[in-house]
Design a protein around this motif. Structure first.
Motif, PDB file in Angstrom:
ATOM      1  N   SER A 256      13.938   8.553 108.421  1.00 39.37           N
ATOM      2  CA  SER A 256      13.908   8.544 106.773  1.00 39.37           C
ATOM      3  C   SER A 256      12.465   8.957 106.472  1.00 39.37           C
ATOM      4  O   SER A 256      12.350   9.724 105.232  1.00 39.37           O
ATOM      5  CB  SER A 256      14.056   6.889 106.216  1.00 39.37           C
ATOM      6  OG  SER A 256      12.898   6.180 106.990  1.00 39.37           O
ATOM      7  N   GLY A 257      11.414   8.803 107.068  1.00 45.08           N
ATOM      8  CA  GLY A 257      10.113   9.044 106.649  1.00 45.08           C
ATOM      9  C   GLY A 257       9.920  10.792 106.692  1.00 45.08           C
ATOM     10  O   GLY A 257       9.152  11.098 106.108  1.00 45.08           O
ATOM     11  N   LEU A 258      10.524  11.175 107.630  1.00 47.20           N
ATOM     12  CA  LEU A 258      10.325  12.831 108.026  1.00 47.20           C
ATOM     13  C   LEU A 258      11.511  13.429 107.086  1.00 47.20           C
ATOM     14  O   LEU A 258      11.266  14.648 107.123  1.00 47.20           O
ATOM     15  CB  LEU A 258      10.653  12.912 109.499  1.00 47.20           C
ATOM     16  CG  LEU A 258       9.495  12.392 110.454  1.00 47.20           C
ATOM     17  CD1 LEU A 258      10.005  12.539 112.036  1.00 47.20           C
ATOM     18  CD2 LEU A 258       8.125  13.181 110.091  1.00 47.20           C
ATOM     19  N   GLN A 259      12.510  12.955 106.668  1.00 45.93           N
ATOM     20  CA  GLN A 259      13.493  13.647 106.026  1.00 45.93           C
ATOM     21  C   GLN A 259      12.902  14.182 104.373  1.00 45.93           C
ATOM     22  O   GLN A 259      13.850  14.907 104.037  1.00 45.93           O
ATOM     23  CB  GLN A 259      14.895  13.023 106.002  1.00 45.93           C
ATOM     24  CG  GLN A 259      15.753  12.790 107.340  1.00 45.93           C
ATOM     25  CD  GLN A 259      16.743  12.089 107.247  1.00 45.93           C
ATOM     26  OE1 GLN A 259      16.928  11.488 106.507  1.00 45.93           O
ATOM     27  NE2 GLN A 259      17.521  12.252 108.156  1.00 45.93           N
ATOM     28  N   VAL A 260      11.924  13.496 103.913  1.00 44.86           N
ATOM     29  CA  VAL A 260      11.552  13.676 102.813  1.00 44.86           C
ATOM     30  C   VAL A 260      10.589  14.950 102.819  1.00 44.86           C
ATOM     31  O   VAL A 260      10.096  15.586 101.599  1.00 44.86           O
ATOM     32  CB  VAL A 260      10.565  12.428 102.113  1.00 44.86           C
ATOM     33  CG1 VAL A 260      11.549  11.262 102.093  1.00 44.86           C
ATOM     34  CG2 VAL A 260       9.431  12.440 103.118  1.00 44.86           C
ATOM     35  N   LEU A 261      10.296  15.638 104.094  1.00 48.57           N
ATOM     36  CA  LEU A 261       9.669  16.598 104.167  1.00 48.57           C
ATOM     37  C   LEU A 261      10.365  17.891 103.880  1.00 48.57           C
ATOM     38  O   LEU A 261      11.381  17.967 104.037  1.00 48.57           O
ATOM     39  CB  LEU A 261       9.015  16.790 105.513  1.00 48.57           C
ATOM     40  CG  LEU A 261       8.147  15.810 106.136  1.00 48.57           C
ATOM     41  CD1 LEU A 261       7.866  15.818 107.672  1.00 48.57           C
ATOM     42  CD2 LEU A 261       6.852  15.918 105.383  1.00 48.57           C
ATOM     43  N   PRO A 262       9.753  19.009 103.297  1.00 50.17           N
ATOM     44  CA  PRO A 262      10.593  20.258 102.640  1.00 50.17           C
ATOM     45  C   PRO A 262      11.079  20.974 103.944  1.00 50.17           C
ATOM     46  O   PRO A 262      10.579  21.114 105.044  1.00 50.17           O
ATOM     47  CB  PRO A 262       9.377  20.990 102.008  1.00 50.17           C
ATOM     48  CG  PRO A 262       8.042  20.518 102.533  1.00 50.17           C
ATOM     49  CD  PRO A 262       8.156  19.097 102.912  1.00 50.17           C
ATOM     50  N   GLU A 444      15.739   4.433 112.396  1.00 46.08           N
ATOM     51  CA  GLU A 444      15.370   3.388 112.682  1.00 46.08           C
ATOM     52  C   GLU A 444      15.826   2.032 112.357  1.00 46.08           C
ATOM     53  O   GLU A 444      16.212   1.236 112.999  1.00 46.08           O
ATOM     54  CB  GLU A 444      13.748   3.344 112.180  1.00 46.08           C
ATOM     55  CG  GLU A 444      12.788   2.331 112.614  1.00 46.08           C
ATOM     56  CD  GLU A 444      11.367   2.395 111.877  1.00 46.08           C
ATOM     57  OE1 GLU A 444      10.933   1.963 110.952  1.00 46.08           O
ATOM     58  OE2 GLU A 444      10.574   3.144 112.667  1.00 46.08           O
ATOM     59  N   GLN A 445      16.623   2.203 111.131  1.00 43.16           N
ATOM     60  CA  GLN A 445      17.490   1.314 110.684  1.00 43.16           C
ATOM     61  C   GLN A 445      18.805   1.039 111.480  1.00 43.16           C
ATOM     62  O   GLN A 445      19.246  -0.138 111.796  1.00 43.16           O
ATOM     63  CB  GLN A 445      17.793   1.803 109.332  1.00 43.16           C
ATOM     64  CG  GLN A 445      18.937   0.333 108.479  1.00 43.16           C
ATOM     65  CD  GLN A 445      18.025  -0.880 108.383  1.00 43.16           C
ATOM     66  OE1 GLN A 445      16.895  -0.653 108.006  1.00 43.16           O
ATOM     67  NE2 GLN A 445      18.624  -1.941 108.977  1.00 43.16           N
ATOM     68  N   ARG A 446      19.284   1.999 111.907  1.00 47.18           N
ATOM     69  CA  ARG A 446      20.411   1.913 113.122  1.00 47.18           C
ATOM     70  C   ARG A 446      19.897   1.004 114.230  1.00 47.18           C
ATOM     71  O   ARG A 446      20.677   0.429 114.963  1.00 47.18           O
ATOM     72  CB  ARG A 446      21.015   3.280 113.660  1.00 47.18           C
ATOM     73  CG  ARG A 446      21.860   3.176 114.615  1.00 47.18           C
ATOM     74  CD  ARG A 446      22.741   4.550 114.866  1.00 47.18           C
ATOM     75  NE  ARG A 446      23.824   4.186 115.900  1.00 47.18           N
ATOM     76  CZ  ARG A 446      24.702   5.197 116.403  1.00 47.18           C
ATOM     77  NH1 ARG A 446      24.752   6.325 115.639  1.00 47.18           N
ATOM     78  NH2 ARG A 446      25.672   5.032 117.046  1.00 47.18           N
TER      79      ARG A 446
END
Length: 466
Positions: A256-262, A444-446
């Motif tokens: 989730s934290g990395l998927q916001v990267l372009p 991480e949530q999974r």
């Protein structure tokens, strides 16, 4: 005659003294167990995927069981509740609900690789028993949780009356290892001297076979064995033979934290990142050699790439490997194109991943491959080893679209690098988008959901009582 009698009497007294001390420690430990989950993790500063699992597991238990304390058995003398909380957030972005308790271990040298120049595997395994003895004598928890793969400690924890839970990242020994020794293949865990000798190889096969029997017995003492991948699960079920107690729980990846990267990346100086501890099995030299070959094969009109090594050093041996890697870069005449980042913070790691066009991974039989998932989530196309976790679980097609490359030799890695650098922006973005979508399967949530579901029958059934 009198001397013989005295010697016999002394040895008998010594034997009973040892037995009495062991019995006293075990009885005392069993009767004074604390309502706690004790995490056996002697290296709390290794900076790898195992440490991320540790902190996410602690957080999951803190969320689910408010009346249970979490304590960490660590050999790091500078570790404290406050520093561990700070480390979890700084290195991995995991915010613990409250500081864990810390039990310091003084005998960690008995699991150090350097302590056993020969028969390292069995030496470290028996050394771990001694270290866990120290841990359990200092504080005996209701639940003993091994997050570092020290299966030989499980029977001892059971003797102390603990429920044993483990998260196994990879089997200490596998059928693959036995096969390589039988075929006399030289590798990091099978040196060239043994590989060249049929007699020595046969002796090592016997050693490995006996060790695998022992490993199977101690592993079967776990009340719950969580494994991190399909590959690890297949080996653990064959060796430990407790499939009913074995659960696959994919490790926590910061998708989730990395998927916001372009997804768009700078093309004028493309970056290829390598995230892994500087350990022998990570095979960094292969990456460096493949990068060197790729540079020589690149069209001069294409922008010259850079290779970024990012990893943690646990000890002096890791430091030496890092220096050797730097020397190798000079030898290959690519030192100006290679960058090294040691023990970076989580914030800096995210920044580096955000600028990477691709991510490279070269460990054979990598049990899972958290770094490969992180590449995909960050929009960096993975070039991973064609084996185990990356092959079986991660770098698979998503909705019919290729998500990355698999390679097994220097030439194949170099070919993948060149192919990637030659791809059109449209092709690259399509592959990167598919890879990012697939990475969501390992969030991480999974991990939190699957982990809590797996431990619930053990922790709830015990009701914190004996």
């Amino acid at each position: 005659m009198t001397v013989g009698v005295l010697l016999c009497t002394s040895l008998t007294a010594l034997f009973f003294a040892i037995v009495f001390r062991i019995a006293h420690a075990v009885i005392g430990g069993r009767s004074n167990r604390k309502p706690a989950v004790g995490f056996f993790h002697p290296y709390t500063n290794d900076g790898g995927g195992g440490e991320r699992v540790l902190w996410c597991a602690v957080k999951a238990i803190q969320e689910e069981y408010l009346n249970l304390d979490c304590l960490i058995y660590t050999g790091d003398s500078d570790a404290s509740p406050q520093t561990l909380v700070a480390r979890a957030i700084d290195r991995f972005g995991v915010a613990l609900l409250r500081p864990p308790k810390v039990v310091h271990l003084c005998k960690r040298k008995w699991i150090e690789e350097s302590t056993y120049p020969r028969f390292t595997m069995i030496g470290q395994s028996f050394g771990s028993i001694y270290l866990s003895w120290e841990a359990l004598c200092k504080l005996t928890p209701l639940f003993y949780f091994d997050t570092s793969g020290y299966a030989f400690t499980y029977p001892l924890a059971r003797i102390f009356g603990c429920q044993v839970i483990c998260y196994t990242h990879y089997p200490t020994i596998s059928m693959n290892m036995l096969a390589r020794v039988s075929l006399q293949s030289s590798m990091y865990n099978n040196n060239a001297l043994i590989a060249r000798s049929r007699l020595l190889s046969q002796c090592k096969v016997i050693y490995y076979t006996v060790f695998s029997w022992m490993y199977g017995f101690v592993g079967s003492c776990a009340n719950l064995a969580m494994v991190n991948s399909s590959w690890t699960q297949s080996h653990i079920e064959k060796l430990w033979k407790i499939p009913e107690c074995t659960r696959r729980v994919y490790p926590p990846c910061d998708t989730s934290g990395l998927q916001v990267l372009p997804l768009e990346k700078p093309r004028e100086s493309p970056k290829i990142i390598s995230v892994a501890q500087f350990r022998p099995e990570k095979a960094h030299i292969i990456q460096l050699e493949a990068f060197s070959v790729a540079i020589r094969q690149l069209d001069s009109r294409l922008p010259r790439p850079k290779l970024q090594f990012v990893g943690g050093c646990r000890n002096k041996e890791d430091e030496k490997r890092l220096q050797h890697l730097k020397d190798k870069a000079v030898e290959l005449n690519v030192e100006m194109d290679v960058e090294f980042y040691k023990n970076v913070t989580y914030k800096d790691l995210v920044k580096l991943l955000g600028g990477a066009l691709a991510g490279i991974h070269s460990m054979i039989d990598e049990h899972f491959g958290i770094s490969v998932v992180e590449y995909m989530a960050a929009g960096a196309i993975p070039i991973a080893n064609n084996s185990a976790g990356p092959k079986m679980d991660i770098v698979l097609d998503e909705d019919g679209q290729q998500t990355g490359f698999l390679a097994g030799s220097v030439e194949e890695y170099a070919e993948a690098i060149v192919t990637l650098l030659k791809m059109s922006e449209t092709q690259r973005l399509e592959m990167a988008a598919a890879a990012r979508k697939r990475s969501s399967r390992f969030s991480e949530q999974r991990f939190y959901n699957d982990f809590k579901e797996a431990i619930r029958p053990i922790l709830s059934q015990s009701s914190y009582s004996c």
